[in-house]
Design an enzyme around this catalytic site. Sequence first.
Site, PDB file in Angstrom:
ATOM      1  N   HIS A 162     -19.870  20.298 -16.631  1.00 21.94           N
ATOM      2  CA  HIS A 162     -18.965  19.390 -15.923  1.00 21.94           C
ATOM      3  C   HIS A 162     -17.583  19.363 -16.561  1.00 21.94           C
ATOM      4  O   HIS A 162     -17.372  19.867 -17.673  1.00 21.94           O
ATOM      5  CB  HIS A 162     -19.554  17.973 -15.897  1.00 21.94           C
ATOM      6  CG  HIS A 162     -19.692  17.337 -17.248  1.00 21.94           C
ATOM      7  ND1 HIS A 162     -18.663  16.676 -17.880  1.00 21.94           N
ATOM      8  CD2 HIS A 162     -20.752  17.252 -18.095  1.00 21.94           C
ATOM      9  CE1 HIS A 162     -19.075  16.215 -19.046  1.00 21.94           C
ATOM     10  NE2 HIS A 162     -20.341  16.549 -19.214  1.00 21.94           N
ATOM     11  N   CYS A 170     -24.635  17.728 -22.503  1.00 19.71           N
ATOM     12  CA  CYS A 170     -24.098  18.526 -21.408  1.00 19.71           C
ATOM     13  C   CYS A 170     -23.003  19.467 -21.900  1.00 19.71           C
ATOM     14  O   CYS A 170     -22.516  19.345 -23.020  1.00 19.71           O
ATOM     15  CB  CYS A 170     -23.557  17.605 -20.319  1.00 19.71           C
ATOM     16  SG  CYS A 170     -24.846  16.639 -19.491  1.00 19.71           S
TER      17      CYS A 170
END
Length: 205
Positions: free
Chosen positions: A163, A179
């Site tokens: 992301h 992440c």
Amino acid sequence: MTISRRAFVIGLPIFFAGCSVTEYRTDYQNYAAVPHPRFPLAALSPDKIKPELRRREVAYQSSHKAGTVVVDTPERRLYLVLGNGRAMRYGIGVGREGLALRGNATIGRKAEWPSWTPTSNMIARDAGNRKYAGGVPGGLTNPLGARALYLYRGGRDTMFRIHGTNQPQSIGLAMSSGCVRMLNHDVVDLYERVPVGANVVVIQA
């Protein structure tokens, strides 16, 4: 000093920074402002990004087929394999020790300006996240940034994502909750290049 020699001396800082004049101009294009009716991205000066972390097409020998996303965790780089010995390279931020993604995955879905809801593990590690338990709508201040690629394994969400981030200073570091972070400009570029179903290969130390 002749004009040609003066031009050479002036150009030295750019070459010593690790890129040619052409590459530097491309960097400015890559990180130019991105218009959007609600969430326009401001231009990002390449000077604020280490040359080795800037988006760039590079030589890359790999046995993976074109379209594969390779997350090189120790190197803090993400490579999109283009084929014929080439790849698109992006700088990334990765998970803190013990929180990084392990094992390979596929991109199960994609989202533009995604909403974010902390997982139960995130709340357990940091009680301050409890106030976001109802979810945070997408936008310039959202932790998932401009785009998110959701990583699945066996048809199930792994809860790991590739992301964007509103903390560009975190690129190149290991500080996320697991992440893979990218500069917003870079994740927009990757988002346009990879489809749902693309394979993601994670290289660990």
